[in-house]
Scaffold this active site. Structure first.
Site, short mmCIF file in Angstrom:
data_model
loop_
_atom_site.label_atom_id
_atom_site.label_comp_id
_atom_site.label_asym_id
_atom_site.label_seq_id
_atom_site.Cartn_x
_atom_site.Cartn_y
_atom_site.Cartn_z
N ASP A 60 -41.29 -14.57 -11.06
CA ASP A 60 -39.94 -14.59 -11.64
C ASP A 60 -39.51 -13.17 -11.99
OD1 ASP A 60 -37.61 -15.05 -13.22
OD2 ASP A 60 -38.35 -17.05 -13.70
N SER A 104 -32.42 -17.87 -12.88
CA SER A 104 -33.64 -18.46 -12.34
C SER A 104 -33.50 -19.93 -11.94
CB SER A 104 -34.78 -18.32 -13.35
OG SER A 104 -35.13 -16.97 -13.52
N PHE A 285 -50.22 -25.76 -23.14
CA PHE A 285 -51.10 -24.81 -23.81
C PHE A 285 -50.40 -23.94 -24.86
CE2 PHE A 285 -52.75 -25.50 -19.46
CZ PHE A 285 -53.95 -26.09 -19.78
N ASP A 334 -40.48 -11.85 -15.64
CA ASP A 334 -39.06 -11.85 -16.01
C ASP A 334 -38.88 -11.69 -17.52
OD1 ASP A 334 -36.16 -12.59 -15.27
OD2 ASP A 334 -36.65 -14.09 -16.78
N HIS A 338 -36.73 -8.68 -19.27
CA HIS A 338 -35.57 -8.93 -20.11
C HIS A 338 -35.65 -8.15 -21.42
CE1 HIS A 338 -33.07 -11.70 -17.97
NE2 HIS A 338 -34.03 -12.60 -17.81
N ASP A 375 -37.63 -15.21 -7.30
CA ASP A 375 -36.34 -15.87 -7.39
C ASP A 375 -35.20 -14.86 -7.43
OD1 ASP A 375 -37.22 -14.97 -9.84
OD2 ASP A 375 -36.67 -16.79 -10.94
N HIS A 376 -35.45 -13.70 -8.01
CA HIS A 376 -34.43 -12.66 -8.12
C HIS A 376 -35.11 -11.35 -8.52
CE1 HIS A 376 -34.82 -12.80 -12.49
NE2 HIS A 376 -34.75 -14.12 -12.40
N HIS A 456 -30.53 -9.30 -14.85
CA HIS A 456 -31.10 -9.47 -13.52
C HIS A 456 -30.47 -8.49 -12.53
CE1 HIS A 456 -32.30 -13.95 -14.28
NE2 HIS A 456 -32.96 -13.09 -15.04
#
Length: 526
Positions: A60, A104, A285, A334, A338, A375-376, A456
């Site tokens: 991701d 996403s 978890f 990801d 961010h 995904d990106h 992104h």
């Protein structure tokens, strides 16, 4: 054929000899490297038969810059991550139905279902706009994907993620929602309560409740009243259920009613000891996302790594003689980007690479298609003219304009910690990064534009593949193409009946060829 193989071996041994002696990278070194690559390419094997199993890895936010920097961080500039030596590589376009730069859930929908959709929607087509509950309930707007296709073909299914199991990427495997943030009931507006939240869709609906292996975080979306635990706090920014639910218990009750064997897991020890003959395994978890690999508790009561989860998932799913479809997400790449912490993102990319290597070792390349993609991308930039013996996380050089150093890795956009500009004597100045330890996990790389977080990127991403039908990745493709390659390779979904139709086509072609040969032969006898 054998001569090229012998040449390839000799060239490889020569390259190995040079590396052992640490010889200079002179023209002969690069000549050997070039010949080795050529002979490797000449000996590539096309496996043109159906794939019994498919494992799809999603990094991701893992754009090409992230992959390059992670390679240097982990190996060296001349090294490779595990998937970078896969024989087939292509490029995929990541735009949404309504945005040039995607999120996403929409990109995951494209990857898993073969249909582009709108920003922040999941498992629905582009007729559904963000937050439009009523539109998302229409049967014609809901789209199926890998999990449904595989289950209808008798294959086992599973997904593993380091994020919440209800998060954006995994939600596209089983949910139909006009808003990826509707992970539990507390985030759905009153006027949209007809829509079922993502967690309930996973536990109660098809194909979610029929997914054999589910592993990741997200306890606070599945159960109400979840509290902070040592090393596992409640995520105050994410959905937190308050309706009294216990969907983990409901999942267990469903398996009991259906006379299915099952196991629920909460930590390292339980994962390690799980009976892999169980038909269904649910591992939750963490309250929110799982801990990053460098920081996780590795004790028996701690959280497993992505590699640990991948290993057990393959062992469980591999018991089905008809095969399986498994999706594995390195979701915290990801998350780290961010927040503007490049080292965390690189470290999580290396963790994904480790999981890919484990999957390669535990599967047969003749019957298992392995795909690695993203995904990106993100707005990470790799720049400057740093020396080869410099860490990719270190200072690149000084700016010739203001004489202030800058790091090799920067962000185009970033939050307050990344936006490091000061006003001194009515003059705007950039903070000197050499005043900080730029290799620290918590260091925030500098950004050009202040936003709430690093945003992104809209660039294309790569797809790496090996195994049956992996050669179908061959140029620049739409992101939706990944779903159709899997469908075709595994003979599920849209291409479920393609095997028989192709056989008939080949039969007719063979008959035509024989008739032509027969006629030509007869002509030659006259």
């Amino acid at each position: 054929m054998w001569s090229t193989k012998i040449c390839a071996v000799l060239i490889y041994l020569s390259s190995l000899f040079n590396s052992v002696l640490n010889l200079n990278e002179d023209r002969f070194y690069w000549l050997n490297e070039g010949k080795n690559d050529i002979y490797t390419a000449l000996n590539l094997e096309k496996i043109e038969k159906p794939s019994k199993n498919v494992i799809l890895f999603i990094g991701d936010g893992m754009g090409l810059t992230t992959t390059t920097a992670s390679r240097i961080y982990s190996k060296s500039e001349s090294g490779f991550l595990s998937f970078e030596k896969f024989p087939h590589i292509a490029t995929i376009k990541t735009y949404n139905a309504d945005k040039l730069v995607p999120d996403s859930s929409s990109t995951a929908t494209a990857l898993f279902s073969g249909v582009k959709t709108n920003l922040k929607t999941s498992g629905v087509d582009s007729s559904v706009k963000l937050d439009d509950c009523e539109a998302s309930l229409k049967p014609e707007a809901r789209i199926d994907g890998l999990m449904k296709w595989a289950q209808e073909s008798g294959k086992s299914t599973g997904f593993v993620t380091t994020t919440r199991i209800t998060h954006a990427t995994p939600s596209a495997l089983y949910a139909h929602t006009p808003n990826r943030n509707w992970e539990c009931e507390s985030t759905i507006p009153e006027n949209s309560k007809r829509c079922k939240d993502i967690a309930r869709q996973l536990i109660e609906d098809e194909p979610g409740k029929n997914i054999n292996v589910v592993m990741g975080g997200g306890r606070q979306c599945l159960q109400s009243g979840v509290e902070d635990r040592p090393g596992d706090p409640v995520d105050r920014w994410a959905c937190y259920s308050t309706d009294g639910r216990d969907l983990i218990r409901d999942w267990e009750l469903d398996k009991k009613r259906r006379n299915k064997s099952y196991a629920t897991l909460t930590n390292n020890e339980e994962l390690e000891r799980v009976d892999t003959s169980k038909e269904f395994v649910l591992g939750v978890f963490a309250n929110g996302h799982m801990s990053m690999d460098y920081a996780r508790d590795k004790s028996p009561t701690g959280m497993p790594s992505l590699t640990n989860m991948t290993k057990k998932a393959i062992e469980i799913l591999n018991r089905n003689s008809k095969g399986y479809i498994l999706v594995i997400e390195g979701g915290l790449i990801d998350f780290a980007h961010h927040r503007g912490n490049a080292r965390k993102a690189l470290d999580e990319t290396v963790s994904l690479s480790d999981a890919v290597q484990l999957a390669v070792e535990k599967t047969n390349p003749q019957d298992t298609l392995i795909i690695v993609t993203s995904d990106h991308s993100h707005s990470l930039v790799f720049t400057g003219y740093s020396s080869r013996n410099t860490s990719v996380l270190d200072i690149a050089q000084k700016s010739k304009m203001d004489q202030i150093p800058y790091t090799s890795l920067l962000y185009g956009t970033g939050g307050p910690n990344n936006y490091q500009f000061l006003v001194i004597n009515n003059t705007v100045s950039r903070r000197d990064p050499s005043l900080n330890n730029t290799t620290d996990f918590e260091y925030s790389q500098q950004a050009v534009v202040l936003t709430d977080e690093v945003t992104h990127g809209g660039s294309d991403v790569l797809v790496y593949a090996k195994g049956p039908m992996s050669h179908l990745f061959h140029n620049v493709h739409e992101q939706t193409y990944v779903a159709y390659v899997i469908s075709y390779a595994a003979k599920i979904g849209p291409f479920k009946s393609e095997a028989s139709s192709l056989n008939y086509s080949n039969l007719f072609l063979s008959i035509s060829v024989l008739l032509v040969l027969k006629n030509n032969f007869q002509c030659s006898l006259r």
